[in-house]
Design an enzyme around this catalytic site. Structure first.
Site, mmCIF file in Angstrom:
data_model
loop_
_atom_site.group_PDB
_atom_site.id
_atom_site.type_symbol
_atom_site.label_atom_id
_atom_site.label_comp_id
_atom_site.label_asym_id
_atom_site.label_seq_id
_atom_site.Cartn_x
_atom_site.Cartn_y
_atom_site.Cartn_z
ATOM 1 N N TYR A 1 -24.666 46.524 16.424
ATOM 2 C CA TYR A 1 -24.487 47.556 17.449
ATOM 3 C C TYR A 1 -25.371 47.256 18.656
ATOM 4 O O TYR A 1 -24.938 47.374 19.801
ATOM 5 C CB TYR A 1 -24.830 48.925 16.849
ATOM 6 C CG TYR A 1 -24.435 50.087 17.720
ATOM 7 C CD1 TYR A 1 -23.120 50.545 17.745
ATOM 8 C CD2 TYR A 1 -25.363 50.728 18.521
ATOM 9 C CE1 TYR A 1 -22.747 51.613 18.540
ATOM 10 C CE2 TYR A 1 -25.007 51.797 19.320
ATOM 11 C CZ TYR A 1 -23.694 52.233 19.327
ATOM 12 O OH TYR A 1 -23.335 53.288 20.130
ATOM 13 N N THR B 1 -26.850 62.521 16.840
ATOM 14 C CA THR B 1 -26.162 63.718 17.313
ATOM 15 C C THR B 1 -25.301 64.247 16.167
ATOM 16 O O THR B 1 -24.520 63.505 15.570
ATOM 17 C CB THR B 1 -25.314 63.423 18.560
ATOM 18 O OG1 THR B 1 -26.191 63.053 19.629
ATOM 19 C CG2 THR B 1 -24.502 64.635 18.986
ATOM 20 N N LEU B 2 -25.462 65.518 15.869
ATOM 21 C CA LEU B 2 -24.759 66.185 14.776
ATOM 22 C C LEU B 2 -23.696 67.113 15.341
ATOM 23 O O LEU B 2 -23.909 67.734 16.381
ATOM 24 C CB LEU B 2 -25.749 67.040 13.968
ATOM 25 C CG LEU B 2 -26.993 66.355 13.422
ATOM 26 C CD1 LEU B 2 -28.040 67.395 13.043
ATOM 27 C CD2 LEU B 2 -26.616 65.507 12.224
ATOM 28 N N GLU B 3 -22.575 67.222 14.643
ATOM 29 C CA GLU B 3 -21.548 68.177 15.038
ATOM 30 C C GLU B 3 -21.334 69.148 13.884
ATOM 31 O O GLU B 3 -21.093 68.733 12.751
ATOM 32 C CB GLU B 3 -20.237 67.463 15.368
ATOM 33 C CG GLU B 3 -19.204 68.369 16.013
ATOM 34 C CD GLU B 3 -18.074 68.743 15.077
ATOM 35 O OE1 GLU B 3 -17.530 69.852 15.258
ATOM 36 O OE2 GLU B 3 -17.742 67.974 14.178
ATOM 37 N N SER C 1 -23.561 70.347 0.766
ATOM 38 C CA SER C 1 -22.635 71.305 0.159
ATOM 39 C C SER C 1 -23.028 72.752 0.445
ATOM 40 O O SER C 1 -22.167 73.630 0.474
ATOM 41 C CB SER C 1 -22.523 71.063 -1.344
ATOM 42 O OG SER C 1 -23.750 71.312 -1.984
ATOM 43 N N GLN D 1 -30.440 56.919 21.876
ATOM 44 C CA GLN D 1 -30.277 58.293 22.376
ATOM 45 C C GLN D 1 -31.427 59.176 21.905
ATOM 46 O O GLN D 1 -31.922 59.034 20.802
ATOM 47 C CB GLN D 1 -28.924 58.869 21.966
ATOM 48 C CG GLN D 1 -28.696 59.019 20.489
ATOM 49 C CD GLN D 1 -27.259 59.379 20.150
ATOM 50 O OE1 GLN D 1 -26.344 59.258 20.955
ATOM 51 N NE2 GLN D 1 -27.051 59.830 18.934
ATOM 52 N N TYR E 1 -23.832 74.054 3.260
ATOM 53 C CA TYR E 1 -23.077 74.445 4.454
ATOM 54 C C TYR E 1 -21.571 74.402 4.189
ATOM 55 O O TYR E 1 -20.837 75.310 4.582
ATOM 56 C CB TYR E 1 -23.437 73.552 5.640
ATOM 57 C CG TYR E 1 -24.722 73.964 6.332
ATOM 58 C CD1 TYR E 1 -24.848 75.218 6.921
ATOM 59 C CD2 TYR E 1 -25.808 73.109 6.404
ATOM 60 C CE1 TYR E 1 -26.017 75.610 7.556
ATOM 61 C CE2 TYR E 1 -26.987 73.489 7.038
ATOM 62 C CZ TYR E 1 -27.080 74.737 7.614
ATOM 63 O OH TYR E 1 -28.238 75.128 8.245
ATOM 64 N N ALA E 2 -21.088 73.354 3.527
ATOM 65 C CA ALA E 2 -19.649 73.217 3.276
ATOM 66 C C ALA E 2 -19.096 74.410 2.503
ATOM 67 O O ALA E 2 -17.986 74.871 2.783
ATOM 68 C CB ALA E 2 -19.374 71.918 2.526
ATOM 69 N N ARG E 3 -19.867 74.932 1.573
ATOM 70 C CA ARG E 3 -19.419 76.067 0.763
ATOM 71 C C ARG E 3 -19.337 77.360 1.562
ATOM 72 O O ARG E 3 -18.825 78.368 1.081
ATOM 73 C CB ARG E 3 -20.347 76.255 -0.440
ATOM 74 C CG ARG E 3 -20.253 75.111 -1.422
ATOM 75 C CD ARG E 3 -21.376 75.151 -2.437
ATOM 76 N NE ARG E 3 -21.493 73.866 -3.097
ATOM 77 C CZ ARG E 3 -21.517 73.701 -4.409
ATOM 78 N NH1 ARG E 3 -21.421 74.738 -5.209
ATOM 79 N NH2 ARG E 3 -21.637 72.497 -4.911
#
EC number: 3.5.4.13
Length: 188
Positions: free
Chosen positions: A170, A135-137, A112, A180, A114-116
Site C-alpha cells: 500500500y 476510519t470506522l463506519e 457482536s 490518516q 453492537y451487531a446484536r
C-alpha cells in the site's frame, strides 16, 4: 497465509510499534463498570473508538456520491457517547494508530455486542505497509437512535501473515489513505 496469535500481536506491538497505544490484555471494566471489551484477544485485537465523530445528515444534499462527497453531509461531534439517528450512519476513528508489516493483511469485523443491537461496524482491510488511524463506519440499521461509546471496543482486527512478501505494498502504491490522522472522508 495464517492467522496470528496473541503472542505475535503482543510482540509486534511492543517491539515494532504495530499498535499504539497498545493494550496487552483484554479490558472488560473501567472504573468498576462493565464496558464493551478492548485489547488483545486470542487471535485478534479489539480496537476502541475515539471521541471524534461525523454524523450523517441529509439536510444539505440529495444524493450520496463517493466520487464527489459533500463534507456538509456530516455534522461534527466530539463526546463520550455518539447518538446515531435511525437508519443512518456515523464515521469515527480508532484510538489506536496502526503500522502494518509488509507481509501482513488484516480483516476487521464488528463486535457482536453492537451487531446484536442492529449496529454494524464496517472497516476495510488494512493492507501491507498501511499506517494510520482507522476510519470506522457505524451503520444504525434500526428505526431508533443508537449509541456508540467512545473509549470502548467496537471491532476486532484479525492479522494474517503471508509466507511470501508482496511485490507492491500500500505504501509503495502511495495509497490515498496512508498516514490518516482524523476521521477521513472518501477520496478518489
Amino acid at each position: 497465509m495464517s492467522i496470528k496469535s496473541d503472542k505475535w500481536i503482543r510482540r509486534m506491538a511492543e517491539q515494532h510499534g504495530m499498535i499504539e497505544p497498545f493494550e496487552p490484555d483484554q479490558v472488560r471494566e473501567s472504573d468498576g463498570r462493565r464496558i464493551v471489551s478492548y485489547g488483545t484477544s486470542s487471535y485478534g485485537y479489539d480496537i476502541r473508538c475515539a471521541d471524534e465523530f461525523k454524523i450523517f445528515t441529509n439536510i444539505n444534499s440529495t444524493i450520496v456520491d463517493p466520487k464527489n462527497f459533500d463534507e456538509k453531509s456530516f455534522v461534527d461531534f466530539k463526546g463520550d457517547v455518539c447518538i446515531i439517528p435511525p437508519n443512518s450512519f456515523a464515521l469515527a476513528r480508532t484510538m489506536e494508530y496502526f503500522r502494518i508489516p509488509r507481509t501482513v493483511l488484516t480483516v476487521c469485523l464488528g463486535k457482536s455486542t453492537y451487531a446484536r443491537c442492529g449496529i454494524i461496524v464496517n472497516v476495510t482491510p488494512f493492507e501491507p505497509e498501511w499506517e494510520g488511524y482507522v476510519t470506522l463506519e457505524f451503520s444504525n440499521t434500526t428505526p431508533l437512535p443508537a449509541k456508540i461509546y467512545a473509549g470502548e471496543g467496537c471491532a476486532q482486527v484479525l492479522f494474517f501473515e503471508s509466507d511470501e512478501e508482496c511485490e507492491t505494498s500500500y505504501k509503495d502504491r502511495g495509497g490515498k489513505y496512508q498516514g490518516q490522522h482524523g476521521v477521513t472522508l472518501p477520496k478518489t
